[in-house]
Motif scaffolding. Structure first.
Motif, PDB file in Angstrom:
ATOM      1  N   GLY A   1     104.446 110.748  33.519  1.00 30.94           N
ATOM      2  CA  GLY A   1     105.559 109.965  34.045  1.00 30.94           C
ATOM      3  C   GLY A   1     106.746 110.891  34.235  1.00 30.94           C
ATOM      4  N   ILE A   2     107.375 110.822  35.405  1.00 27.95           N
ATOM      5  CA  ILE A   2     108.565 111.647  35.639  1.00 27.95           C
ATOM      6  C   ILE A   2     109.748 110.685  35.733  1.00 27.95           C
ATOM      7  CG2 ILE A   2     109.689 113.237  37.240  1.00 27.95           C
ATOM      8  CD1 ILE A   2     106.831 114.226  37.943  1.00 27.95           C
ATOM      9  N   VAL A   3     110.671 110.830  34.806  1.00 24.38           N
ATOM     10  CA  VAL A   3     111.743 109.848  34.655  1.00 24.38           C
ATOM     11  C   VAL A   3     112.823 110.080  35.706  1.00 24.38           C
ATOM     12  CG1 VAL A   3     113.550 109.031  33.083  1.00 24.38           C
ATOM     13  CG2 VAL A   3     111.262 109.562  32.214  1.00 24.38           C
ATOM     14  N   THR A   4     113.277 108.990  36.317  1.00 19.31           N
ATOM     15  CA  THR A   4     114.354 109.103  37.306  1.00 19.31           C
ATOM     16  C   THR A   4     115.701 108.650  36.723  1.00 19.31           C
ATOM     17  OG1 THR A   4     113.794 106.904  38.104  1.00 19.31           O
ATOM     18  CG2 THR A   4     112.782 108.769  39.250  1.00 19.31           C
ATOM     19  N   ALA A   5     115.651 107.759  35.706  1.00 25.49           N
ATOM     20  CA  ALA A   5     116.899 107.263  35.096  1.00 25.49           C
ATOM     21  C   ALA A   5     116.605 106.720  33.713  1.00 25.49           C
ATOM     22  CB  ALA A   5     117.512 106.167  35.967  1.00 25.49           C
ATOM     23  N   ILE A   6     117.607 106.748  32.842  1.00 19.89           N
ATOM     24  CA  ILE A   6     117.470 106.201  31.488  1.00 19.89           C
ATOM     25  C   ILE A   6     118.335 104.946  31.387  1.00 19.89           C
ATOM     26  CG2 ILE A   6     117.773 106.661  29.025  1.00 19.89           C
ATOM     27  CD1 ILE A   6     117.488 109.629  29.597  1.00 19.89           C
ATOM     28  N   ALA A   7     117.717 103.845  30.907  1.00 18.26           N
ATOM     29  CA  ALA A   7     118.431 102.562  30.810  1.00 18.26           C
ATOM     30  C   ALA A   7     119.664 102.692  29.915  1.00 18.26           C
ATOM     31  CB  ALA A   7     117.495 101.488  30.279  1.00 18.26           C
TER      32      ALA A   7
ATOM     33  N   GLN B   1     128.302 101.438  23.969  1.00 18.76           N
ATOM     34  CA  GLN B   1     128.065 100.731  25.220  1.00 18.76           C
ATOM     35  C   GLN B   1     127.969 101.840  26.271  1.00 18.76           C
ATOM     36  OE1 GLN B   1     131.264  97.950  25.959  1.00 18.76           O
ATOM     37  NE2 GLN B   1     130.030  96.694  27.322  1.00 18.76           N
ATOM     38  N   ASP B   2     126.808 102.526  26.245  1.00 21.73           N
ATOM     39  CA  ASP B   2     126.680 103.742  27.031  1.00 21.73           C
ATOM     40  C   ASP B   2     126.274 103.428  28.465  1.00 21.73           C
ATOM     41  OD1 ASP B   2     127.142 105.549  24.791  1.00 21.73           O
ATOM     42  OD2 ASP B   2     125.248 104.782  24.025  1.00 21.73           O
ATOM     43  N   PRO B   3     126.734 104.265  29.407  1.00 22.60           N
ATOM     44  CA  PRO B   3     126.271 104.117  30.785  1.00 22.60           C
ATOM     45  C   PRO B   3     124.853 104.675  30.922  1.00 22.60           C
ATOM     46  CG  PRO B   3     127.784 105.969  30.610  1.00 22.60           C
ATOM     47  CD  PRO B   3     127.700 105.349  29.236  1.00 22.60           C
ATOM     48  N   PRO B   4     124.121 104.259  31.937  1.00 24.32           N
ATOM     49  CA  PRO B   4     122.809 104.847  32.168  1.00 24.32           C
ATOM     50  C   PRO B   4     122.972 106.298  32.619  1.00 24.32           C
ATOM     51  CG  PRO B   4     123.346 103.294  33.930  1.00 24.32           C
ATOM     52  CD  PRO B   4     124.484 103.273  32.970  1.00 24.32           C
ATOM     53  N   ALA B   5     121.884 107.061  32.592  1.00 24.28           N
ATOM     54  CA  ALA B   5     121.936 108.449  33.065  1.00 24.28           C
ATOM     55  C   ALA B   5     120.896 108.623  34.160  1.00 24.28           C
ATOM     56  CB  ALA B   5     121.654 109.425  31.928  1.00 24.28           C
ATOM     57  N   LEU B   6     121.248 109.396  35.190  1.00 24.97           N
ATOM     58  CA  LEU B   6     120.308 109.703  36.261  1.00 24.97           C
ATOM     59  C   LEU B   6     119.749 111.100  36.029  1.00 24.97           C
ATOM     60  CD1 LEU B   6     122.247 108.360  39.364  1.00 24.97           C
ATOM     61  CD2 LEU B   6     120.381 107.280  38.072  1.00 24.97           C
ATOM     62  N   CYS B   7     118.456 111.246  36.286  1.00 25.31           N
ATOM     63  CA  CYS B   7     117.861 112.569  36.182  1.00 25.31           C
ATOM     64  C   CYS B   7     118.184 113.349  37.457  1.00 25.31           C
ATOM     65  CB  CYS B   7     116.349 112.437  35.984  1.00 25.31           C
ATOM     66  SG  CYS B   7     115.980 111.587  34.441  1.00 25.31           S
ATOM     67  N   GLU B   8     118.197 114.701  37.314  1.00 23.35           N
ATOM     68  CA  GLU B   8     118.590 115.579  38.419  1.00 23.35           C
ATOM     69  C   GLU B   8     117.466 115.678  39.450  1.00 23.35           C
ATOM     70  OE1 GLU B   8     121.536 116.982  38.432  1.00 23.35           O
ATOM     71  OE2 GLU B   8     121.349 118.474  40.050  1.00 23.35           O
ATOM     72  N   GLY B   9     117.798 115.481  40.719  1.00 25.41           N
ATOM     73  CA  GLY B   9     116.788 115.519  41.782  1.00 25.41           C
ATOM     74  C   GLY B   9     115.956 116.790  41.790  1.00 25.41           C
TER      75      GLY B   9
END
Ligand SMILES: [Mn+2]
Ligand SMILES: [Mn+2]
Ligand SMILES: [Mn+2]
Ligand SMILES: [Mn+2]
Lengths: 430, 430
Positions: free
Chosen positions: B223-229, B344-352
């Motif tokens: 699985g290659i993660v694109t974002a973390i909830a 109350q953390d924001p989500p994180a996006l993985c680097e393209g």
């Protein structure tokens, strides 16, 4: 003339309670606690419980009583009567205290009973039947989940003797190991030797704070109990799959904690449905496993207490709770891995002649009194199985009990001690 | 020709994972536990945690890495690259384990990262940028209620450094005392020195079990993660009058435990109302005080975890939970003495570009892969604030995590290690 004067020949003015001394003893006993004042926590066979027991035994000895302890640590202090062969008149209560509770529950009935003995001695009274003060072991169910452990054994309840083979506390200590740690080297076979016969006592009396608001609200000094409500306790366990709080999506869950929350609310609902003010039910224990913020609960454990003065009505509530537990488990896909009715005791009636003696004593002392139900249960509930039984209530602040704010004035306690002393004297001469 | 071969010149056959050795290390690490196998419990700064840390450090040294620890015990093992002045490429995870959990969560990303280093060494690879393995301190919030403690500090989150001044564990030990007990003589002023700049790392990667069922169900290897909830956690406390479970009649009660039960069910309801499968909410902690079967709860404490890939939708759930807590308190006459949104953390996006490198690596290794969301959060969520970030997931049995049944096959772990190794090599040469 008889060598034994009538108890009512004791004039109210000859009955003097040492209020300063009694209050000091209450305060000293409260200092044996595992939590800071004003809270009291005194758990069966803990270091503080052992110290408190020594304190009680030394007070008994100072009061001139012959002290005896049985296998599990019920403590007896006897004032031998002129006819020591007759069944004795006993009175007593407990000194163990649930976590973060107060200093009067039980204590008033042990230290007050000792003061009643001193009051009678100071008045020149000579008992015919022996008088005995009893401090019962573990009235509270805190450590092993068994309430009135000492009095149930004295009452000859085999099921309790059997249960003690298997019970463990929260740290997985057996009852016998815990007792040994407190200096009671008790074995299974000793338990049935504790069972009392009906010839042991001609009467059993207990002085106790009301633990309800009625006497205070109505400005009445003495409550005379006519019956003790019937208690039952239930242990429930739900089991689900647990899992990670982020990763398991809502439709895939079977959350044992939410099943427990639903059941807790169902208990309240079923109790309210009884339609009687006398039905009560409480979820005092609700524990989740593993108990981590990011873990879906895979197990939950509840302990439920329900009581009523009407045994049948209370049993209907228990049946409904069981039906709800089954329904909730099914609806949530969790397993109802335990539904155990730990005890389901019948109510107890107080003895008419004892009620009468207490009424006469109150009148003699010029104290207002009223007949009432005990909604809390007490060692008296079990002593009633082997002896005629009666209870005296005194007012307590706002009806508070089982919390640090629990309070009874020393004047109200002294009134209770006098009624107890006079009733003991009367029954000793009967 | 360049002195640095392209990472893709590493042939799949030259990448050999020592599966026997890696499985043995996973099993050896699992033995440092406060609860019996198969469960694992390894709490921050406990004796077992300290032993596990030594074990990791010795493995790092055996692998030829230069080992360094920071003030709170984040552990870094570096393989110096040919151009050691450049920002390094880092990878890592955690080894702490919540009570009664399993042996793969976090561990796969620490021991797997070490094996990736060994794989690259054995293949003859020479890094350009330095490669670094990080073991983060306290990803799990068990002891002090702060998740990702080590990575939040590295990410320079001042609020965490401030919170550490005041936090205590369940035994009332301060963070600093606990750290000192584990050999970390850290002081408040050391914390801000830990904050990383954006120049520290050119990339951060984390290998982790999926903690969900998708890869296993679909038979996909990587699985290659694109974002973390986006996670949030909330602490709630209700207070009522408590009292005796027999004596206080139902209409006179304000039961803090029933308020907690209602709120737990309200959390579930509000999460379901979001309408999205991606919204989750959990009450993992629910504690009653005093916690005795015959006491009405006078206090209750809940800890609530809620997450979503959509931050706004998650914040709507939090608002509804707060409204319910207020409404329940009012209706039941209890006090809502605490409602604290702990984080109350924001989500994180993985680097393209990292996602792309992982896709290319998977293809090169002939492994099936899919892009996916991480519903659990990880140290990567915070490392993303100071570095481009990417995550690799591997399948795990039934999606189980945070329980003893958690399992990932060594073959699946080895696949993840290879993709990690190839991606590290590529980013090291970039
Ligand atoms: Mn009590
Ligand atoms: Mn009591
Ligand atoms: Mn975890
Ligand atoms: Mn993890």
């Amino acid at each position: 003339t008889s060598p034994h004067p009538s108890a009512l020949s004791l004039s109210p003015s000859s009955l003097s309670v040492d209020m300063v001394g009694l209050q000091r003893q209450i305060d000293e006993l409260a200092a044996f606690s595992d939590t800071p004042a004003p809270s009291v926590t005194r758990i069966l066979y803990s270091e503080k419980d052992v110290l408190a027991r020594s304190y009680i035994k030394s007070l008994m000895e100072e009061a001139g009583l012959s002290v005896r302890e049985d296998a599990v640590g019920n403590i007896f202090g006897r004032w031998n009567g002129a006819e020591a062969g007759l069944a004795a008149v006993a009175t007593g209560s407990h000194i163990d205290a649930i976590p973060y509770s107060g200093k009067y529950d039980g204590v008033v009935g042990v230290l007050g009973a000792l003061e009643a003995m001193r009051v009678l001695r100071r008045s020149g009274f000579q008992p015919r039947r022996s008088l005995e003060v009893i401090m019962f072991t573990s009235e509270e169910p805190t450590r092993f989940g068994i309430s009135c452990l000492g009095s149930r054994l004295l009452a000859g309840i085999e099921a309790v003797a059997n249960a003690l083979k298997h019970v463990v506390d929260g740290q997985n200590n057996s009852f016998f190991d815990a007792a040994k740690g407190a200096g009671y080297d008790v074995h299974q076979e000793d338990l049935s030797n504790m069972f009392l016969t009906k010839e042991s006592y001609s009467a059993f009396l207990e002085l106790h704070i009301e633990q309800g608001p009625i006497l205070e609200q109505e400005g009445v000094s003495i409550g005379i109990v006519t019956a003790i409500a019937a208690p039952a306790s239930i242990k429930v366990e739900f089991e689900g799959n647990g899992g990670h709080a982020g990763a398991v999506l809502m439709p895939a869950r079977n959350d044992a904690g939410l099943a427990a929350a639903e059941l807790a609310l169902a208990v309240e609902k079923h109790v309210m449905e009884s339609g009687s003010i006398d039905t009560v039910g409480t979820v005092g224990i609700l524990e989740l496993h593993p108990g981590a913020i990011n873990s879906i609960p895979s197990k939950s454990h509840l302990e439920i207490d329900t009581r009523d003065i009407d045994e049948k009505r209370r049993n209907t509530v228990i049946e409904k709770i069981q039906q709800s537990a089954t329904r909730i488990a099914k609806a949530r896909g969790v397993k109802l891995s335990q539904f155990e009715i730990v005890n389901q005791d019948p109510p107890a009636l107080c003895e008419g002649s004892i009620i009468n003696a207490m009424e006469v004593a109150s009148q003699h002392l010029n104290l207002t009194h009223k007949l009432m139900i005990s909604r809390a249960y007490h060692d008296s509930l079990f002593m009633a199985r082997v002896s005629p039984m009666g209870m005296i209530f005194i007012p307590c602040y706002k009806g508070y009990s089982h919390k640090p704010e629990e309070y009874a004035s020393i004047e109200d306690i002294a009134n209770g001690v006098k009624v107890l002393a006079l009733t003991l004297a009367k029954l000793s001469l009967d």
